[in-house]
Design a protein around this motif. Structure first.
Motif, mmCIF file in Angstrom:
data_model
loop_
_atom_site.group_PDB
_atom_site.id
_atom_site.type_symbol
_atom_site.label_atom_id
_atom_site.label_comp_id
_atom_site.label_asym_id
_atom_site.label_seq_id
_atom_site.Cartn_x
_atom_site.Cartn_y
_atom_site.Cartn_z
ATOM 1 N N ARG A 8 0.782 -1.423 -0.101
ATOM 2 C CA ARG A 8 -0.330 0.210 -0.399
ATOM 3 C C ARG A 8 0.945 1.411 -0.045
ATOM 4 O O ARG A 8 0.459 1.660 -0.114
ATOM 5 C CB ARG A 8 -1.092 -0.087 1.090
ATOM 6 C CG ARG A 8 -2.006 1.073 0.904
ATOM 7 C CD ARG A 8 -2.996 0.641 2.352
ATOM 8 N NE ARG A 8 -3.636 1.839 2.364
ATOM 9 C CZ ARG A 8 -3.928 3.808 2.853
ATOM 10 N NH1 ARG A 8 -2.410 4.119 1.890
ATOM 11 N NH2 ARG A 8 -4.461 4.325 2.393
ATOM 12 N N SER A 9 1.931 1.635 0.296
ATOM 13 C CA SER A 9 3.001 2.170 0.676
ATOM 14 C C SER A 9 3.296 2.347 -0.558
ATOM 15 O O SER A 9 3.761 3.522 -1.074
ATOM 16 C CB SER A 9 4.316 1.953 1.969
ATOM 17 O OG SER A 9 4.957 3.203 1.880
ATOM 18 N N VAL A 12 0.564 3.908 -3.222
ATOM 19 C CA VAL A 12 0.345 4.906 -2.464
ATOM 20 C C VAL A 12 1.011 6.456 -2.709
ATOM 21 O O VAL A 12 1.475 7.696 -3.381
ATOM 22 C CB VAL A 12 0.097 5.897 -0.802
ATOM 23 C CG1 VAL A 12 0.211 7.059 -0.730
ATOM 24 C CG2 VAL A 12 -1.161 5.314 -0.663
ATOM 25 N N THR A 13 2.837 5.915 -3.009
ATOM 26 C CA THR A 13 3.582 7.270 -3.025
ATOM 27 C C THR A 13 3.458 6.803 -4.540
ATOM 28 O O THR A 13 3.745 7.742 -5.027
ATOM 29 C CB THR A 13 4.977 6.218 -2.419
ATOM 30 O OG1 THR A 13 5.256 6.195 -0.936
ATOM 31 C CG2 THR A 13 5.913 7.245 -3.181
ATOM 32 N N LYS A 16 0.770 9.737 -5.626
ATOM 33 C CA LYS A 16 0.955 10.989 -5.365
ATOM 34 C C LYS A 16 2.586 11.369 -6.092
ATOM 35 O O LYS A 16 2.481 12.610 -6.499
ATOM 36 C CB LYS A 16 2.091 11.146 -3.847
ATOM 37 C CG LYS A 16 1.304 10.552 -2.369
ATOM 38 C CD LYS A 16 1.651 11.401 -1.395
ATOM 39 C CE LYS A 16 0.515 10.762 -0.356
ATOM 40 N NZ LYS A 16 1.027 10.930 0.798
ATOM 41 N N LEU A 64 -6.565 8.594 -5.231
ATOM 42 C CA LEU A 64 -6.059 8.632 -3.425
ATOM 43 C C LEU A 64 -6.530 8.834 -2.493
ATOM 44 O O LEU A 64 -6.693 8.032 -1.793
ATOM 45 C CB LEU A 64 -5.248 10.056 -3.680
ATOM 46 C CG LEU A 64 -3.638 9.675 -4.671
ATOM 47 C CD1 LEU A 64 -3.002 10.875 -4.484
ATOM 48 C CD2 LEU A 64 -2.948 9.051 -3.480
ATOM 49 N N LYS A 65 -8.045 9.992 -2.865
ATOM 50 C CA LYS A 65 -9.056 9.862 -2.357
ATOM 51 C C LYS A 65 -9.397 8.700 -1.880
ATOM 52 O O LYS A 65 -10.141 8.152 -0.676
ATOM 53 C CB LYS A 65 -10.246 10.728 -2.629
ATOM 54 C CG LYS A 65 -11.188 11.166 -1.993
ATOM 55 C CD LYS A 65 -11.670 12.307 -2.482
ATOM 56 C CE LYS A 65 -13.343 12.376 -2.258
ATOM 57 N NZ LYS A 65 -14.467 12.922 -2.355
ATOM 58 N N GLU A 69 -6.171 8.885 1.381
ATOM 59 C CA GLU A 69 -5.100 9.384 1.279
ATOM 60 C C GLU A 69 -5.464 11.251 -0.102
ATOM 61 O O GLU A 69 -5.831 11.045 -0.523
ATOM 62 C CB GLU A 69 -3.706 8.680 0.224
ATOM 63 C CG GLU A 69 -3.409 7.429 1.343
ATOM 64 C CD GLU A 69 -2.193 7.761 2.282
ATOM 65 O OE1 GLU A 69 -2.097 8.715 2.065
ATOM 66 O OE2 GLU A 69 -2.302 6.487 3.100
ATOM 67 N N ASP A 70 -4.133 12.023 0.356
ATOM 68 C CA ASP A 70 -4.020 12.909 -0.814
ATOM 69 C C ASP A 70 -2.348 12.983 -1.216
ATOM 70 O O ASP A 70 -1.845 12.667 -0.982
ATOM 71 C CB ASP A 70 -3.820 14.163 0.161
ATOM 72 C CG ASP A 70 -4.590 15.737 0.304
ATOM 73 O OD1 ASP A 70 -4.779 15.468 -1.322
ATOM 74 O OD2 ASP A 70 -4.508 16.684 0.800
ATOM 75 N N SER A 72 0.683 14.478 -2.761
ATOM 76 C CA SER A 72 1.837 16.080 -1.918
ATOM 77 C C SER A 72 1.722 17.597 -2.778
ATOM 78 O O SER A 72 2.613 17.003 -3.620
ATOM 79 C CB SER A 72 2.890 14.766 -1.654
ATOM 80 O OG SER A 72 4.458 15.305 -1.149
#
Length: 171
Positions: A8-9, A12-13, A16, A64-65, A69-70, A72
């Motif tokens: 997941r990390s 998400v990275t 972003k 992201l939502k 998450e949002d 960067s």
């Protein structure tokens, strides 16, 4: 691959980074299109891709939502600044339209690779429902890269013809 916190990390990275990458693309294309005078076909395609890129940013924000998450803002700002600097550096070149065409083709292929990687993580990392939005972005990037590839010869020839005729050929 399971939906682990590490996967997941990574996802998400990557999202972003893609958001920032698309903001960078806008900061490259908008100055270019505002300067084009002799290449209306390039201006029209860049304007279309600017609208597509704005849609791509919205898709990434939705993904992201959905992950709570949002994007960067720092990455967005840093890459937008880098894109603006790249666009400005070409503006002083005698062959700006050629340099822009080559750089845009390279950047589109970078975006294609980024989306292919994100789609792989989405499909094999436990987020297959989020892949369609990324595939839409990928398809638009592939279409833009193809257009740039298909038109590089004609843009180059037009530049050479204008230069040979003693006309302003730069943009």
């Amino acid at each position: 691959m399971a939906d682990t916190s590490e996967t997941r990390s990574i996802f998400v990275t990557g999202l972003k980074n893609a958001h920032a990458m698309e903001n960078q693309a806008l900061s490259i294309m908008k100055p270019q299109v505002s300067r084009i005078e002799n290449y209306p076909e390039v201006a029209a395609r860049l304007e279309q891709h600017i609208r597509e890129t704005e849609g791509q940013i919205a898709r990434i924000e939705e993904v992201l939502k959905s992950l709570a998450e949002d994007h960067s803002s720092l990455k967005d700002m840093a890459l937008s600044l880098t894109g603006s600097m790249a666009a400005m550096s070409h503006s002083v070149a005698g062959d700006e339209i050629i340099k822009n065409s080559i750089a845009n083709f390279a950047f589109e292929n970078y975006e294609i690779a980024a989306y292919k990687s994100l789609i792989t993580i989405a499909e094999h990392g436990g987020f297959p429902g989020l892949a369609p939005a990324l595939k839409s972005n990928l398809e638009e990037e592939i279409a833009m890269a193809k257009w740039l590839d298909d038109n590089l010869k004609s843009v180059t020839m037009k530049f050479a013809s204008l230069k040979e005729a003693g006309e302003r050929a730069k943009i």
